[in-house]
Scaffold this motif. Structure first.
Motif, short mmCIF file in Angstrom:
data_model
loop_
_atom_site.label_atom_id
_atom_site.label_comp_id
_atom_site.label_asym_id
_atom_site.label_seq_id
_atom_site.Cartn_x
_atom_site.Cartn_y
_atom_site.Cartn_z
N VAL B 94 0.84 -1.20 0.00
CA VAL B 94 0.00 0.00 0.00
C VAL B 94 0.87 1.25 0.00
O VAL B 94 0.64 2.19 -0.76
CB VAL B 94 -0.90 0.03 1.26
CG1 VAL B 94 -1.80 1.25 1.23
CG2 VAL B 94 -1.72 -1.22 1.34
N LEU B 95 1.88 1.24 0.85
CA LEU B 95 2.74 2.41 0.95
C LEU B 95 3.56 2.60 -0.33
O LEU B 95 3.78 3.73 -0.77
CB LEU B 95 3.69 2.27 2.15
CG LEU B 95 2.99 2.39 3.51
CD1 LEU B 95 3.93 2.02 4.64
CD2 LEU B 95 2.46 3.80 3.71
N LEU B 97 2.62 1.70 -3.29
CA LEU B 97 1.70 2.15 -4.34
C LEU B 97 1.36 3.63 -4.18
O LEU B 97 0.96 4.28 -5.13
CB LEU B 97 0.41 1.33 -4.29
CG LEU B 97 0.51 -0.13 -4.73
CD1 LEU B 97 -0.80 -0.84 -4.48
CD2 LEU B 97 0.89 -0.23 -6.19
N LEU B 98 1.53 4.14 -2.97
CA LEU B 98 1.16 5.54 -2.72
C LEU B 98 2.34 6.48 -2.87
O LEU B 98 2.31 7.59 -2.38
CB LEU B 98 0.53 5.68 -1.34
CG LEU B 98 -0.86 5.03 -1.27
CD1 LEU B 98 -1.45 5.12 0.11
CD2 LEU B 98 -1.80 5.69 -2.28
N LYS B 99 3.39 6.02 -3.53
CA LYS B 99 4.48 6.93 -3.91
C LYS B 99 4.09 7.57 -5.24
O LYS B 99 3.41 6.94 -6.06
CB LYS B 99 5.78 6.15 -4.06
CG LYS B 99 6.34 5.60 -2.75
CD LYS B 99 7.05 6.70 -2.00
CE LYS B 99 7.75 6.22 -0.75
NZ LYS B 99 6.97 5.42 0.18
#
Lengths: 352, 267
Positions: B94-95, B97-99
């Motif tokens: 999740v982290l 992908l959130l870059k």
């Protein structure tokens, strides 16, 4: 732009394999096509204005994290419309990521083995932050918390509190309009919690950042949120400001009674029986009213809806029936209001 | 500009690699043990043949090839499938992908940094040692430039394959079996464990239809085969380039489709 986040009738369904029990069941699962659909989020709508701090509450498994993942663009909703910063997040996840910051409770987005300041420098390059903005942000951080001494410390050597603090700062670093904090104070001690709450509040004020906060800690809610949204089993139960919540349930007060001199010496079985006895007495005495009886250390707490029956009447009644050693009156706390909302929803479900 | 973010990711990976000095040392040690084993194995094989040349390769040629192949393995193998699988299982994805960078670029440049660091720490020393021990058996000339280009392209092919296999983890939520299978296939068919020259003719032909030989065999050819013409060299590199482009497009499409169906664990 009037709203930074707009959700309209959002549904999210997951397809889950029906697992069978035991070894034999596990083998069956290998070939099973027996899926069931779980509705994690059910018809959720909300609008959030710039600069708001919204507490997003609900019991475990209520669908909070799923909603947050939809808002960040990691999950695509099954149905419904969503706009974050005027974009559809799941379609433009990468560009949306530039405009949001995230902290997921137990995980860190920082580079595990590198000193904190290196992680900040890397994020500066990854998010394309200008030197000037970066310096200003660090100056702001340094004025708010003692972060300087952590700069040279690798993340893996930090305590949970220091790591959470660092992660929150990292989420705000590129000055995004929205920051999602998923259980940021989980597992932290009291002073660290206070520190983190102050930090969030200050950053929200300073940068007018919208903060969406999920938590189980009512202290967070009381300290930070003007507005709360409550969700359970994927359905929205409440969406309004916190004062309204309290006045809405203002008719409730808690009566606490102590009926044993040395309650701490009694076994849990006996105490449960006593609790039951109180419940039965109340049922006999006030048929029309609902009570929630709980055990709170040496006391039994009785949540009373004063629009149904007056608190003094209950006390008088109980005094005639049992010996009471001590009495406490409490205005309702946010925590009990929210517990009440959860329980009401639960009861409603049962009745259906 | 994206380049700044790319460089940052490379920098981060190099720094992280260098943080784990002990792990790099253990890797080197493991490599030496592996080399001792294959040295004795191949010695036994060559002892059983007359003339000391098998399939046009002498014992020395074979050893140089395998030593360099294993050194190349240490910098090319980035355990990307593990990383993706772990990210999926732990929910860390999740982290990632959130870059504000597409996921495949985030992975590629993160891996690249580790590769560069390992190249300097393990491959260059091995190369120098081989050159000293064999008194200059590796040709030194334009072929080194070809090697660098071919190794980079080989790395990219390796990346795209890993990326595709890693994407499968989104569906299976497990990594062990898939990764072992991938590893065996890639290492064998790429000529990393046995030089392709030793393959039977039919198998060799089959292998040439797959991209794997472009990962290890092609770059190593530039170091071990001194009879390559410029035309051969350019053709080999062109083949690699086509594989990179083709596989990257397929991988990206596969990822795009899979991305939609992902469910992220934990929450």
């Amino acid at each position: 732009m009037e709203y930074v986040i707009e959700l309209k009738n959002i549904d999210k369904e997951f397809k889950v394999l029906n697992r069978h029990e035991g070894l034999k069941g596990s083998f069956q699962d290998l070939f099973s096509r027996d899926y069931k659909v779980i509705k994690a989020v059910n018809n959720v709508s909300m609008k959030i204005k710039p600069g708001e701090i919204v507490g997003y509450l609900g019991p475990n498994g209520a669908g909070k994290s799923t909603t947050i993942k939809i808002m960040t663009g990691v999950l695509q909703p099954t149905r419904g419309e969503i706009l974050v910063n005027g974009q559809i997040p799941y379609k433009n996840r990468t560009s949306n990521a530039q405009n949001i910051g995230v902290v997921f409770g137990q995980r860190s987005q920082l580079w595990w083995s590198l000193p904190l300041i290196e992680s900040f420098k890397l994020l500066k390059d990854i998010y394309g932050i200008s030197d000037k903005d970066y310096k200003e942000m660090l100056a702001l951080y340094e004025s708010l918390v003692d972060i300087k001494e952590l700069y040279s410390k690798p993340i893996r050597q930090m305590s949970l509190g220091q790591r959470t603090l660092s992660d929150i700062l990292a989420a705000f670093l590129h000055n995004p309009p929205i920051v999602f904090l998923d259980e940021p104070t989980i597992g932290l001690d009291v002073s660290m919690k206070a520190k983190i709450r102050n930090l969030i509040k200050a950053l929200n004020k300073e940068k007018n950042t919208t903060v969406i906060l999920t938590t189980h800690d009512m202290g967070d809610v009381d300290a930070l949120c003007e507005r709360i949204v409550i969700i359970d089993k994927g359905t929205m139960l409440y969406d309004n400001d916190i004062n309204h919540l309290k006045s809405f349930f203002g008719a409730y007060r808690t009566l606490k009674i102590k009926i044993d001199k040395h309650a701490e010496e009694l076994s849990q079985d006996i105490r449960d029986k006593e609790k039951e006895q109180i419940e039965n007495l109340l049922k006999e005495g006030f048929e029309a009213a609902d009570f929630t009886v709980g055990q709170d250390e040496d006391f039994y707490s009785i949540l009373i809806d004063e629009s149904q029956v007056h608190l003094m009447k209950v006390l008088q009644y109980l005094q005639e029936k049992i010996k009471i050693y001590d009495v406490l009156l409490e205005e309702i706390s946010t925590e009990s209001v929210i517990r009440k909302i959860y329980e009401d929803a639960e009861n409603l479900k049962k009745k259906e | 500009m994206r380049v700044r973010a790319w460089l940052a990711l490379i920098r981060a990976a190099i720094m992280e690699f260098l943080q784990f000095r002990v792990s790099a040392l253990v890797m080197l040690l493991g490599n030496i043990i592996y080399l001792i084993v294959i040295y004795n194995l191949w010695k036994a094989i060559y002892a059983s043949v007359d003339g000391g040349v098998v399939n046009g390769m002498s014992f020395n040629d074979t050893m140089i090839y395998l030593v360099l192949a294993s050194a190349q393995f240490t910098f090319m193998e980035a355990y990307l499938v593990w990383e993706m699988g772990r990210a999926v299982q732990s929910g860390k994805i999740v982290l990632d992908l959130l870059k504000p960078i597409p996921y495949e670029q985030y992975l590629l440049f993160g891996m690249e940094g580790g590769n560069i660091a390992a190249f300097v720490v393990t491959f260059i020393p091995t190369f120098i040692i081989v050159q000293i021990i064999t008194k200059g058996a590796i040709p030194m000339g334009i072929n080194l430039v070809y090697y660098l280009i071919a190794a980079t392209l080989g790395m990219l092919i390796n990346f795209t394959i890993d990326f595709m296999v890693g994407t499968i983890c989104l569906y299976t939520q497990s990594i062990w079996g898939i990764n072992i299978m991938k590893e065996v296939v890639v290492l064998f068919m790429s000529g990393a464990t046995v030089p392709l020259a030793f393959f039977p003719e039919t198998l060799k032909k089959i292998v040439m239809f797959f991209p794997f030989h472009s990962i290890y065999n092609t770059p190593l050819m530039f170091l071990t085969n001194s009879s390559l013409t410029t035309k051969d060299s350019l053709l080999m590199i062109l083949e690699q380039l086509l594989w990179v482009i083709g596989l990257f497009i397929i991988g990206k499409i596969f990822w795009k489709i899979s991305e939609r169906t992902i469910t992220v664990n934990g929450g």
